[in-house]
Design a protein around this motif. Structure first.
Motif, PDB file in Angstrom:
ATOM      1  N   SER A 125       0.835  -1.211   0.000  1.00  0.00           N
ATOM      2  CA  SER A 125       0.000   0.000   0.000  1.00  0.00           C
ATOM      3  C   SER A 125       0.864   1.253   0.000  1.00  0.00           C
ATOM      4  O   SER A 125       0.531   2.249  -0.638  1.00  0.00           O
ATOM      5  CB  SER A 125      -0.926   0.017   1.228  1.00  0.00           C
ATOM      6  OG  SER A 125      -2.018  -0.852   1.033  1.00  0.00           O
ATOM      7  N   THR A 126       1.985   1.220   0.698  1.00  0.00           N
ATOM      8  CA  THR A 126       2.888   2.381   0.696  1.00  0.00           C
ATOM      9  C   THR A 126       3.537   2.543  -0.677  1.00  0.00           C
ATOM     10  O   THR A 126       3.688   3.661  -1.175  1.00  0.00           O
ATOM     11  CB  THR A 126       3.977   2.218   1.771  1.00  0.00           C
ATOM     12  OG1 THR A 126       3.345   1.846   2.991  1.00  0.00           O
ATOM     13  CG2 THR A 126       4.725   3.517   1.998  1.00  0.00           C
ATOM     14  N   ARG A 127       3.947   1.414  -1.278  1.00  0.00           N
ATOM     15  CA  ARG A 127       4.538   1.499  -2.630  1.00  0.00           C
ATOM     16  C   ARG A 127       3.564   2.195  -3.572  1.00  0.00           C
ATOM     17  O   ARG A 127       3.948   2.972  -4.433  1.00  0.00           O
ATOM     18  CB  ARG A 127       4.839   0.085  -3.152  1.00  0.00           C
ATOM     19  CG  ARG A 127       5.934  -0.608  -2.370  1.00  0.00           C
ATOM     20  CD  ARG A 127       6.386  -1.925  -3.014  1.00  0.00           C
ATOM     21  NE  ARG A 127       7.521  -2.429  -2.274  1.00  0.00           N
ATOM     22  CZ  ARG A 127       7.451  -3.408  -1.353  1.00  0.00           C
ATOM     23  NH1 ARG A 127       6.309  -4.023  -1.101  1.00  0.00           N
ATOM     24  NH2 ARG A 127       8.534  -3.764  -0.691  1.00  0.00           N
ATOM     25  N   LEU A 128       2.291   1.893  -3.402  1.00  0.00           N
ATOM     26  CA  LEU A 128       1.268   2.468  -4.266  1.00  0.00           C
ATOM     27  C   LEU A 128       0.875   3.889  -3.886  1.00  0.00           C
ATOM     28  O   LEU A 128       0.976   4.797  -4.691  1.00  0.00           O
ATOM     29  CB  LEU A 128       0.011   1.587  -4.161  1.00  0.00           C
ATOM     30  CG  LEU A 128      -0.287   0.775  -5.377  1.00  0.00           C
ATOM     31  CD1 LEU A 128      -0.710   1.691  -6.494  1.00  0.00           C
ATOM     32  CD2 LEU A 128       0.956   0.012  -5.820  1.00  0.00           C
ATOM     33  N   TYR A 129       0.416   4.066  -2.657  1.00  0.00           N
ATOM     34  CA  TYR A 129      -0.175   5.358  -2.284  1.00  0.00           C
ATOM     35  C   TYR A 129       0.904   6.437  -2.147  1.00  0.00           C
ATOM     36  O   TYR A 129       0.755   7.531  -2.664  1.00  0.00           O
ATOM     37  CB  TYR A 129      -0.986   5.240  -0.988  1.00  0.00           C
ATOM     38  CG  TYR A 129      -2.273   4.485  -1.168  1.00  0.00           C
ATOM     39  CD1 TYR A 129      -3.484   5.155  -1.350  1.00  0.00           C
ATOM     40  CD2 TYR A 129      -2.301   3.094  -1.175  1.00  0.00           C
ATOM     41  CE1 TYR A 129      -4.673   4.472  -1.524  1.00  0.00           C
ATOM     42  CE2 TYR A 129      -3.486   2.399  -1.347  1.00  0.00           C
ATOM     43  CZ  TYR A 129      -4.669   3.085  -1.517  1.00  0.00           C
ATOM     44  OH  TYR A 129      -5.838   2.406  -1.696  1.00  0.00           O
ATOM     45  N   GLN A 130       1.988   6.127  -1.446  1.00  0.00           N
ATOM     46  CA  GLN A 130       3.034   7.143  -1.277  1.00  0.00           C
ATOM     47  C   GLN A 130       4.048   7.091  -2.425  1.00  0.00           C
ATOM     48  O   GLN A 130       4.661   8.098  -2.762  1.00  0.00           O
ATOM     49  CB  GLN A 130       3.755   6.963   0.069  1.00  0.00           C
ATOM     50  CG  GLN A 130       2.969   7.470   1.265  1.00  0.00           C
ATOM     51  CD  GLN A 130       1.708   6.656   1.522  1.00  0.00           C
ATOM     52  OE1 GLN A 130       1.749   5.432   1.563  1.00  0.00           O
ATOM     53  NE2 GLN A 130       0.587   7.331   1.689  1.00  0.00           N
ATOM     54  N   GLY A 131       4.224   5.915  -3.016  1.00  0.00           N
ATOM     55  CA  GLY A 131       5.254   5.760  -4.035  1.00  0.00           C
ATOM     56  C   GLY A 131       4.820   6.169  -5.425  1.00  0.00           C
ATOM     57  O   GLY A 131       5.652   6.528  -6.257  1.00  0.00           O
ATOM     58  N   LEU A 132       3.519   6.133  -5.684  1.00  0.00           N
ATOM     59  CA  LEU A 132       3.050   6.351  -7.051  1.00  0.00           C
ATOM     60  C   LEU A 132       1.893   7.336  -7.135  1.00  0.00           C
ATOM     61  O   LEU A 132       1.892   8.248  -7.956  1.00  0.00           O
ATOM     62  CB  LEU A 132       2.608   4.999  -7.642  1.00  0.00           C
ATOM     63  CG  LEU A 132       1.980   5.046  -9.025  1.00  0.00           C
ATOM     64  CD1 LEU A 132       3.057   5.154 -10.095  1.00  0.00           C
ATOM     65  CD2 LEU A 132       1.138   3.796  -9.275  1.00  0.00           C
ATOM     66  N   ALA A 133       0.910   7.165  -6.238  1.00  0.00           N
ATOM     67  CA  ALA A 133      -0.332   7.912  -6.419  1.00  0.00           C
ATOM     68  C   ALA A 133      -0.217   9.374  -5.977  1.00  0.00           C
ATOM     69  O   ALA A 133      -0.565  10.284  -6.711  1.00  0.00           O
ATOM     70  CB  ALA A 133      -1.461   7.215  -5.678  1.00  0.00           C
ATOM     71  N   ARG A 134       0.290   9.586  -4.768  1.00  0.00           N
ATOM     72  CA  ARG A 134       0.360  10.955  -4.253  1.00  0.00           C
ATOM     73  C   ARG A 134       1.555  11.707  -4.801  1.00  0.00           C
ATOM     74  O   ARG A 134       1.505  12.899  -5.018  1.00  0.00           O
ATOM     75  CB  ARG A 134       0.455  10.938  -2.719  1.00  0.00           C
ATOM     76  CG  ARG A 134      -0.850  10.601  -2.057  1.00  0.00           C
ATOM     77  CD  ARG A 134      -1.001  11.389  -0.781  1.00  0.00           C
ATOM     78  NE  ARG A 134      -1.035  12.818  -1.007  1.00  0.00           N
ATOM     79  CZ  ARG A 134      -0.750  13.724  -0.090  1.00  0.00           C
ATOM     80  NH1 ARG A 134      -0.370  13.344   1.111  1.00  0.00           N
ATOM     81  NH2 ARG A 134      -0.828  15.010  -0.356  1.00  0.00           N
ATOM     82  N   ALA A 135       2.677  11.001  -4.942  1.00  0.00           N
ATOM     83  CA  ALA A 135       3.897  11.619  -5.453  1.00  0.00           C
ATOM     84  C   ALA A 135       4.766  10.491  -5.987  1.00  0.00           C
ATOM     85  O   ALA A 135       4.549   9.332  -5.673  1.00  0.00           O
ATOM     86  CB  ALA A 135       4.618  12.362  -4.338  1.00  0.00           C
TER      87      ALA A 135
END
Ligand code: ADP
Ligand code: TYD
Length: 208
Positions: free
Chosen positions: A102-112
């Motif tokens: 989830s961090t790879r996705l939300y913080q790593g890709l989606a938000r920035a």
């Protein structure tokens, strides 16, 4: 930090049925006599639940992407130290509603675009992947409707909207390809019981 137990995570967009299915799988495995710890992120230990409130409540721009990444990583570190690692060391099955993917996705890709930083922090501070990750894949609009209908007040992320959900869905499918050795994709656009039956079969096939 490896332990004798078995570590299963659930991933997917908001409202895809992760908590529902994690709970059903835990009940099923307990019924088979297995010792199961059901937990979730952000949260899963007293300190991490405190951090959960900081990251999920308030305005979308309450934290910068970098600060948010540090908060999620701090919560995960505490959760790992206090809940997950002790359970795995004791030979239990840990079922976790969201984990580092989830961090790879939300913080790593989606938000920035912070994936490099996410990976560096993960290897410095976490260094553990699940043995099996169940990705519940589904139509983003249905997922968002389900998530908002809950009305929990933890809507900081849901408030980023539908375009974001679509991006995250595709991002999870890409992660499943990147970590094909531990990901299994399940179709979440079905009745709860049908999805649960698939997941039971997968878990039984993977568990030692
Ligand atoms: P997540 O943890 O992925 O956000 P939840 O398990 O909390 O998702 O489910 C979101 C909402 O949708 C809940 O109200 C739940 O009862 C409902 N729900 C879960 N799975 C299904 C399904 N397969 N069909 C219809 N509703 C579902
Ligand atoms: P969660 O409670 O699992 O929400 P839901 O049940 O709606 O799926 O997670 C809350 C939000 O936190 C979710 O939108 C995803 C986000 N999140 C991150 O941004 N990074 C993370 O590392 C984790 C674990 C969650």
């Amino acid at each position: 930090m490896s332990g004798r137990g078995y570590f299963i995570s659930f991933e997917g967009i908001d409202g895809s049925g992760k908590s529902t299915q994690a709970h059903l799988l835990a009940e099923h495995l307990r019924g088979q006599g297995r010792d199961v710890v059901l937990t979730r992120e952000p949260g899963g230990s007293p300190g991490a639940e405190d951090i959960r409130r900081l990251v999920l409540e308030g305005d979308g721009d309450r934290w910068s992407p970098e600060t948010e990444l540090l908060l999620f990583t701090a919560a995960r570190r505490d959760h790992l130290e206090r809940t997950i690692s002790p359970a795995l060391d004791a030979g239990q099955v840990v079922i976790c509603d969201r984990f580092a993917d989830s961090t790879r996705l939300y913080q790593g890709l989606a938000r920035a675009d912070l994936r490099d930083l996410v990976d560096q922090l993960h290897s410095l501070m976490i260094g553990r992947e699940p043995d099996l990750t169940v990705l519940i894949d589904m139509d983003p609009e249905t997922g968002l409707d389900r998530a908002l209908a809950r009305g929990t007040g933890e809507e900081r992320f849901e408030s980023f909207g539908d375009g974001m959900q679509r991006k995250i869905r595709q991002g999870f499918l890409d992660l499943a390809a990147e970590f094909a050795d531990r990901f299994v994709i399940v179709d979440g656009n079905r009745q709860i019981d049908d999805v649960a039956a698939d997941i039971r079969q997968i878990a039984e096939g993977w568990l030692p």
